[in-house]
Design a protein around this motif. Structure first.
Motif, PDB file in Angstrom:
ATOM      1  N   LYS A 262      -6.008  -9.585  -0.574  1.00 40.01           N
ATOM      2  CA  LYS A 262      -6.695 -10.263  -1.452  1.00 40.01           C
ATOM      3  C   LYS A 262      -5.844 -11.613  -1.573  1.00 40.01           C
ATOM      4  CE  LYS A 262      -7.717  -5.697  -3.351  1.00 40.01           C
ATOM      5  NZ  LYS A 262     -10.083  -5.829  -2.856  1.00 40.01           N
ATOM      6  N   ASN A 263      -6.540 -12.479  -2.876  1.00 39.56           N
ATOM      7  CA  ASN A 263      -5.963 -13.393  -3.207  1.00 39.56           C
ATOM      8  C   ASN A 263      -4.724 -13.431  -4.441  1.00 39.56           C
ATOM      9  OD1 ASN A 263      -6.573 -15.785  -0.873  1.00 39.56           O
ATOM     10  ND2 ASN A 263      -8.736 -15.806  -2.416  1.00 39.56           N
ATOM     11  N   GLU A 264      -4.876 -12.398  -5.108  1.00 40.90           N
ATOM     12  CA  GLU A 264      -4.542 -12.122  -6.317  1.00 40.90           C
ATOM     13  C   GLU A 264      -3.062 -11.156  -5.972  1.00 40.90           C
ATOM     14  OE1 GLU A 264      -7.643 -10.522  -5.748  1.00 40.90           O
ATOM     15  OE2 GLU A 264      -8.607 -12.828  -6.099  1.00 40.90           O
ATOM     16  N   THR A 265      -1.955 -11.360  -6.641  1.00 31.39           N
ATOM     17  CA  THR A 265      -0.767 -10.424  -5.967  1.00 31.39           C
ATOM     18  C   THR A 265      -0.587  -9.669  -7.733  1.00 31.39           C
ATOM     19  OG1 THR A 265       0.608 -12.259  -6.858  1.00 31.39           O
ATOM     20  CG2 THR A 265      -0.168 -12.289  -4.843  1.00 31.39           C
ATOM     21  N   ASP A 266      -1.074  -9.078  -8.467  1.00 24.89           N
ATOM     22  CA  ASP A 266      -1.185  -8.589  -9.580  1.00 24.89           C
ATOM     23  C   ASP A 266      -0.953  -7.221  -9.157  1.00 24.89           C
ATOM     24  OD1 ASP A 266      -3.961  -8.773  -9.305  1.00 24.89           O
ATOM     25  OD2 ASP A 266      -4.644  -8.505 -10.830  1.00 24.89           O
ATOM     26  N   THR A 267      -1.590  -6.360  -7.732  1.00 26.16           N
ATOM     27  CA  THR A 267      -1.530  -4.735  -8.117  1.00 26.16           C
ATOM     28  C   THR A 267      -0.714  -4.926  -6.501  1.00 26.16           C
ATOM     29  OG1 THR A 267      -2.706  -5.329  -9.314  1.00 26.16           O
ATOM     30  CG2 THR A 267      -2.643  -3.059  -8.354  1.00 26.16           C
ATOM     31  N   ASN A 268      -0.186  -3.361  -6.121  1.00 29.16           N
ATOM     32  CA  ASN A 268       0.179  -3.012  -4.998  1.00 29.16           C
ATOM     33  C   ASN A 268      -0.957  -2.551  -4.642  1.00 29.16           C
ATOM     34  OD1 ASN A 268       2.141  -4.817  -4.300  1.00 29.16           O
ATOM     35  ND2 ASN A 268       3.618  -3.364  -6.058  1.00 29.16           N
ATOM     36  N   TYR A 269      -0.831  -2.217  -3.257  1.00 26.46           N
ATOM     37  CA  TYR A 269      -2.177  -0.947  -3.217  1.00 26.46           C
ATOM     38  C   TYR A 269      -1.148   0.073  -2.417  1.00 26.46           C
ATOM     39  CZ  TYR A 269      -5.390  -3.849  -5.316  1.00 26.46           C
ATOM     40  OH  TYR A 269      -6.632  -4.832  -5.827  1.00 26.46           O
ATOM     41  N   PRO A 270      -1.766   1.703  -2.570  1.00 26.46           N
ATOM     42  CA  PRO A 270      -1.750   2.339  -1.909  1.00 26.46           C
ATOM     43  C   PRO A 270      -2.400   2.491  -0.436  1.00 26.46           C
ATOM     44  CG  PRO A 270      -1.885   3.720  -3.889  1.00 26.46           C
ATOM     45  CD  PRO A 270      -2.250   2.041  -4.169  1.00 26.46           C
ATOM     46  N   PHE A 271      -1.586   2.924   0.284  1.00 29.34           N
ATOM     47  CA  PHE A 271      -2.503   3.310   1.712  1.00 29.34           C
ATOM     48  C   PHE A 271      -1.809   4.438   2.069  1.00 29.34           C
ATOM     49  CE2 PHE A 271       0.421   2.463   5.507  1.00 29.34           C
ATOM     50  CZ  PHE A 271       1.027   1.273   4.894  1.00 29.34           C
ATOM     51  N   VAL A 272      -3.068   5.952   2.828  1.00 29.18           N
ATOM     52  CA  VAL A 272      -2.634   7.403   2.593  1.00 29.18           C
ATOM     53  C   VAL A 272      -3.198   8.134   4.274  1.00 29.18           C
ATOM     54  CG1 VAL A 272      -3.492   9.757   2.060  1.00 29.18           C
ATOM     55  CG2 VAL A 272      -3.177   7.295   0.390  1.00 29.18           C
ATOM     56  N   ALA A 273      -2.723   8.673   4.863  1.00 25.68           N
ATOM     57  CA  ALA A 273      -2.794   9.174   6.172  1.00 25.68           C
ATOM     58  C   ALA A 273      -3.031  10.708   5.032  1.00 25.68           C
ATOM     59  CB  ALA A 273      -1.838   9.222   7.269  1.00 25.68           C
ATOM     60  N   SER A 274      -4.342  11.347   5.463  1.00 23.82           N
ATOM     61  CA  SER A 274      -4.480  12.717   5.628  1.00 23.82           C
ATOM     62  C   SER A 274      -4.679  13.638   6.872  1.00 23.82           C
ATOM     63  CB  SER A 274      -5.549  13.408   4.463  1.00 23.82           C
ATOM     64  OG  SER A 274      -5.400  14.407   3.515  1.00 23.82           O
ATOM     65  N   MET A 275      -3.889  14.709   6.967  1.00 28.44           N
ATOM     66  CA  MET A 275      -4.221  15.419   8.468  1.00 28.44           C
ATOM     67  C   MET A 275      -5.339  16.124   8.244  1.00 28.44           C
ATOM     68  SD  MET A 275       0.525  16.026   9.690  1.00 28.44           S
ATOM     69  CE  MET A 275       0.752  17.356   8.364  1.00 28.44           C
ATOM     70  N   ASP A 276      -5.690  16.447   9.070  1.00 31.08           N
ATOM     71  CA  ASP A 276      -6.643  17.076   8.783  1.00 31.08           C
ATOM     72  C   ASP A 276      -6.416  18.329   9.133  1.00 31.08           C
ATOM     73  OD1 ASP A 276      -9.478  18.399   9.952  1.00 31.08           O
ATOM     74  OD2 ASP A 276      -9.593  17.501  12.252  1.00 31.08           O
ATOM     75  N   THR A 277      -6.972  18.619   7.233  1.00 24.56           N
ATOM     76  CA  THR A 277      -6.509  20.794   7.894  1.00 24.56           C
ATOM     77  C   THR A 277      -7.182  21.465   8.673  1.00 24.56           C
ATOM     78  OG1 THR A 277      -7.330  20.787   5.049  1.00 24.56           O
ATOM     79  CG2 THR A 277      -4.956  20.203   5.605  1.00 24.56           C
ATOM     80  N   THR A 278      -8.429  21.487   8.249  1.00 28.88           N
ATOM     81  CA  THR A 278      -9.848  21.994   9.398  1.00 28.88           C
ATOM     82  C   THR A 278      -8.793  22.796  10.494  1.00 28.88           C
ATOM     83  OG1 THR A 278     -10.405  20.454  10.282  1.00 28.88           O
ATOM     84  CG2 THR A 278     -11.295  21.279   8.652  1.00 28.88           C
ATOM     85  N   LEU A 279      -7.999  21.724  11.013  1.00 35.53           N
ATOM     86  CA  LEU A 279      -6.970  22.601  12.257  1.00 35.53           C
ATOM     87  C   LEU A 279      -6.598  23.729  12.617  1.00 35.53           C
ATOM     88  CD1 LEU A 279      -6.208  18.818  13.364  1.00 35.53           C
ATOM     89  CD2 LEU A 279      -7.912  20.795  14.783  1.00 35.53           C
ATOM     90  N   PHE A 280      -5.787  23.982  10.842  1.00 35.34           N
ATOM     91  CA  PHE A 280      -4.680  24.336  10.606  1.00 35.34           C
ATOM     92  C   PHE A 280      -5.372  25.835  10.298  1.00 35.34           C
ATOM     93  CE2 PHE A 280      -2.238  20.993   8.252  1.00 35.34           C
ATOM     94  CZ  PHE A 280      -1.760  20.024   9.878  1.00 35.34           C
ATOM     95  N   ASP A 281      -4.388  26.763  10.865  1.00 33.36           N
ATOM     96  CA  ASP A 281      -4.779  28.561  10.335  1.00 33.36           C
ATOM     97  C   ASP A 281      -4.158  29.104   8.970  1.00 33.36           C
ATOM     98  OD1 ASP A 281      -5.717  30.291  13.482  1.00 33.36           O
ATOM     99  OD2 ASP A 281      -5.191  27.966  13.939  1.00 33.36           O
ATOM    100  N   ALA A 282      -3.112  28.248   8.032  1.00 33.47           N
ATOM    101  CA  ALA A 282      -2.240  28.060   7.712  1.00 33.47           C
ATOM    102  C   ALA A 282      -2.614  27.646   6.413  1.00 33.47           C
ATOM    103  CB  ALA A 282      -0.789  29.461   7.969  1.00 33.47           C
ATOM    104  N   TYR A 283      -2.094  27.415   5.589  1.00 35.44           N
ATOM    105  CA  TYR A 283      -1.310  26.088   4.858  1.00 35.44           C
ATOM    106  C   TYR A 283      -0.335  26.349   3.542  1.00 35.44           C
ATOM    107  CZ  TYR A 283      -6.342  25.645   5.398  1.00 35.44           C
ATOM    108  OH  TYR A 283      -8.006  25.412   6.193  1.00 35.44           O
ATOM    109  N   PRO A 284       0.611  25.882   3.844  1.00 36.82           N
ATOM    110  CA  PRO A 284       1.809  26.981   3.499  1.00 36.82           C
ATOM    111  C   PRO A 284       1.714  26.174   2.083  1.00 36.82           C
ATOM    112  CG  PRO A 284       2.802  26.281   5.501  1.00 36.82           C
ATOM    113  CD  PRO A 284       1.136  25.892   5.585  1.00 36.82           C
TER     114      PRO A 284
END
Ligand SMILES: *[C@@H]1O[C@H](CO)[C@@H](O)[C@H](O)[C@H]1NC(C)=O
Ligand SMILES: *[C@@H]1O[C@H](CO)[C@@H](O)[C@H](O)[C@H]1NC(C)=O
Ligand SMILES: *[C@@H]1O[C@H](CO)[C@@H](O)[C@H](O)[C@H]1NC(C)=O
Ligand SMILES: *[C@@H]1O[C@H](CO)[C@@H](O)[C@H](O)[C@H]1NC(C)=O
Ligand SMILES: *[C@@H]1O[C@H](CO)[C@@H](O)[C@H](O)[C@H]1NC(C)=O
Ligand SMILES: *[C@@H]1O[C@H](CO)[C@@H](O)[C@H](O)[C@H]1NC(C)=O
Ligand SMILES: *[C@@H]1O[C@H](CO)[C@@H](O)[C@H](O)[C@H]1NC(C)=O
Ligand SMILES: *[C@@H]1O[C@H](CO)[C@@H](O)[C@H](O)[C@H]1NC(C)=O
Ligand SMILES: [Cu+2]
Length: 621
Positions: A262-284
């Motif tokens: 962006k041209n504006e520098t007033d905010t920082n932005y998060p970026f996220v990676a979220s693991m595909d939990t449908t692959l997991f047989d258990a959710y600790p």
């Protein structure tokens, strides 16, 4: 305008300028704690971890001198996605194109890089790479078609992370204590082998971001708040630009995109990676399956928490991509290989993965070495043994691979030595391709190409490629657990051509000799009668008679009823595989269960597990 001969001259000149890039990689143990939760031994290089990103330029010759200083494990390196055209013996999978590099030994990988783009390198031995031996491999391209549209390149890896070491995790995973084949669930996700990563941005600039999933298991949903991605490359194939708000990267996939600040520098932005939990047989309970980083415009400003995203529906469908070179669909196939993906138990009580009725078990002789020493019989798939699941391809044939998922999990399938055209991918639960009404007429005129594609639960897909790269190439799921449990097949491409062109360096043969691994003959190491496979390495036999039919029912039933079926299987495992009337009684009740599709045990029995008759007994209910 420049006359055409001049540009030809130029390209010849630039070719002769191609550099030789040398890396000296001393592989050994170091300690690391990338998620801040636990120090652990990891496999590093030259005393460091993360291991280096390898960066070369299109056309370079790359020489990688490996020393194995691990002391207690052998190793190898695979350069994921690189064609290794003319150098299939440098591809890396152990017992396929080389012997493992034992502790204390050296090995040199020497090859030319003929493709631009984003790749990675990793160990291809015994499920080893998730212990740290994996990193991006970047091939810079002076003629990148997007070079005028960005200011900077950024490499960004994403992965899952385990606190335990793979040998321990694998031995539990492949045991009778884990009859349902539940894959170990990772403890964390990482960006660039850390967490809370900062990616500083300059206002108004555009970045060419090369993302690589170097993980073992989890696919990752990735998004950048407030910013879209313009996808321009997947798996080394430039694409026409496509806008995405969210992408999904399976283990081993790469995606490069332009991201404009962006041209504006007033905010920082998060970026996220979220693991595909449908692959997991258990959710600790304590598992944070997300990792975040920040696009930092101003390091004096705060780093806001990522907003919760309640739907992953915005994810971009990679089947919509179109290659930048507009390569049309290849002609009708000369050979179609159909592979049904099936999970099931063998008589050691552990859970195995099968293509059709075969769970991959590597041969006594590396498959390439059989191809090189079998003379004219190298064109007979039988010489490669039953359990390498080899298909012999003739030079320049068009090959279709139809993969049917007879399993409710996603599998990212990878082909070595090629990019394939992705002709079709069904939705979840579409059933086998043969039973669908999809015809060749509905295949795209310009199919998406890549080297790793996700197959959906109980769905199907059709891949096509031209056998224009003589070599021995694995086709396998890139979930490392499923490599270990046997979800692989082998393409032996133009073996007679290989016999004329490949000359193995002496050190390749020496590391085999030092471990007593034969380098000539068929999969069993038999040199005189190449069709005699007595003694070929083979998986455990099928589930014992008596248990078999009912066990399979239990297995199928377990998919339906969950805990009860699994409990029975666990009980089978703990009971040491002995038959038990109690089980029969229980099983009789479920004999009326729906049809059994989970049937890897069809056909002949091999191995020394003593189940020699009633080949079909296991599959009738
Ligand atoms: C190998 O050595 C490492 C580092 O000392 C150790 O943590 C690991 O447990 C050993 N692994 C095996 C399989 O012996
Ligand atoms: C990720 O790590 C690589 C290798 O150290 C580095 O070149 C790259 O800049 C890092 N990416 C980010 C976003 O920090
Ligand atoms: C991202 O793309 C979507 C869909 O094309 C559009 O609605 C949205 O405004 C874009 N966001 C940004 C930040 O450009
Ligand atoms: C940033 O400013 C430039 C120059 O004024 C303009 O062309 C561009 O569209 C702006 N970018 C955004 C994301 O608004
Ligand atoms: C991970 O992110 C997703 C998407 O925003 C969110 O729904 C989920 O609650 C997050 N999970 C954790 C453990 O933070
Ligand atoms: C395939 O068959 C289904 C169900 O019969 C139908 O809904 C669908 O439209 C058909 N698809 C094509 C491509 O013909
Ligand atoms: C491998 O090289 C041969 C000879 O140059 C070429 O015809 C073929 O297309 C190449 N294959 C790949 C996959 O690049
Ligand atoms: C797999 O099935 C085929 C075809 O039915 C059969 O010829 C072959 O012997 C079977 N192989 C194994 C390992 O069961
Ligand atoms: Cu898989």
């Amino acid at each position: 305008m420049r006359p055409p001969f001049f540009s030809l001259l130029l390209s010849l000149v630039s070719f002769s300028w191609a550099a030789t890039v040398t890396y000296d990689l001393d592989i050994g143990w170091v300690t690391a704690n990338p998620d801040g939760q636990a120090d652990r031994p990891v496999i590093g290089i030259n005393g460091q971890w993360p291991i280096p990103v390898i960066e070369v330029t299109l056309g370079d010759r790359v020489v990688i001198n490996v020393v194995n200083s691990l002391g207690n494990q052998s190793t190898s390196l695979h350069f994921h996605g690189l064609f290794m055209n003319g150098t299939t013996h440098m591809d890396g999978p152990v017992q396929v194109s080389q012997c493992a590099i034992p502790p204390g030994s050296r090995f040199t990988y020497d090859f030319e890089v003929t493709q631009p783009g984003t790749y990675w390198y990793h160990s291809h031995n015994k499920g080893q790479y998730p212990d740290g031996l994996r990193a991006p491999f970047i091939v810079h391209d002076p003629d990148n078609p997007y070079k005028d549209q960005y200011d900077e390149e950024v490499v960004l890896s994403v992965s899952d992370w385990y606190h335990e070491q793979m040998p321990d995790l694998v031995s539990f995973f492949m045991s009778r204590q884990n009859p349902s084949g539940a894959e170990p669930v990772p403890q964390a996700a990482l960006f660039n082998d850390t967490q809370d990563l900062s990616l500083p941005l300059q206002p108004g600039k555009t970045y060419f971001i090369r993302m690589v999933n170097i993980g073992a298991f989890a696919g990752q949903y990735v998004w950048f708040e407030g910013h879209n991605m313009t996808i321009v490359e997947v798996d080394g194939v430039y694409t026409h630009p496509s806008t995405a708000e969210m992408i999904y990267l399976s283990a081993a996939q790469r995606c490069s995109f332009l991201l404009t600040a962006k041209n504006e520098t007033d905010t920082n932005y998060p970026f996220v990676a979220s693991m595909d939990t449908t692959l997991f047989d258990a959710y600790p309970e304590d598992l944070n399956y997300n990792v975040s980083g920040w696009l930092v415009y101003d390091d004096k400003k705060s780093l806001p928490k990522p907003a919760l995203v309640d739907s992953l529906d915005a994810v971009f469908d990679d089947m919509n991509l179109v290659p930048h070179d507009d390569q049309p669909i290849l002609g009708e196939p000369d050979q179609t290989v159909t592979l049904n993906t099936i999970m099931g138990n063998l008589d050691d009580g552990a859970n195995y993965a099968f293509f059709n009725n075969i769970t991959y078990t590597h041969a006594k002789v590396p498959t390439l070495y059989t191809a090189l020493t079998a003379g004219d019989q190298a064109t007979d798939p039988a010489v490669y043994g039953t359990y390498t699941h080899s298909f012999v391809l003739e030079k320049d044939q068009i090959i279709d691979i139809v993969v049917n998922n007879i399993d409710p999990g996603r599998h990212p399938f990878h082909l070595h030595g090629h990019e394939f055209q992705a002709l079709h991918r069904s939705k979840e639960e579409a059933g086998p391709f043969e039973d669908s009404n999809v015809t060749a007429a509905s295949f795209p005129a310009i199919p998406m190409r890549r080297d790793t594609l996700v197959l959906y639960p109980d769905g199907n897909m059709v891949l096509r490629f031209k056998a224009n790269n003589p070599g021995v190439w694995l086709f396998h799921c890139h979930i490392e657990w499923h490599v270990v449990s046997g979800l692989a097949a082998t393409f032996v491409e133009a073996p007679l051509e290989l016999q004329k062109t490949i000359e193995l360096p002496q050190e390749h043969l020496d590391i085999c000799a030092s471990q007593g691994i034969p380098v000539t003959g068929n999969a069993a190491g038999n040199k005189l009668d190449l069709l005699n496979l007595d003694g070929q390495p083979s998986p455990p036999g099928p589930l014992p008679a008596g248990f078999t039919a009912r066990g399979i029912v239990a297995l199928v039933f377990s998919c339906l009823s969950g805990i009860l079926g699994v409990a029975v299987l666990v009980w089978y495992g703990l009971a040491g595989g002995e038959n038990d009337p109690g089980l029969k009684t229980w099983a009789a009740d479920v004999d009326a269960a729906p049809e059994t599709r989970v049937l890897p045990q069809d056909g002949e029995r091999t191995g020394d597990h003593g189940v020699s008759s009633g080949a079909d007994a296991g599959i009738r209910t």
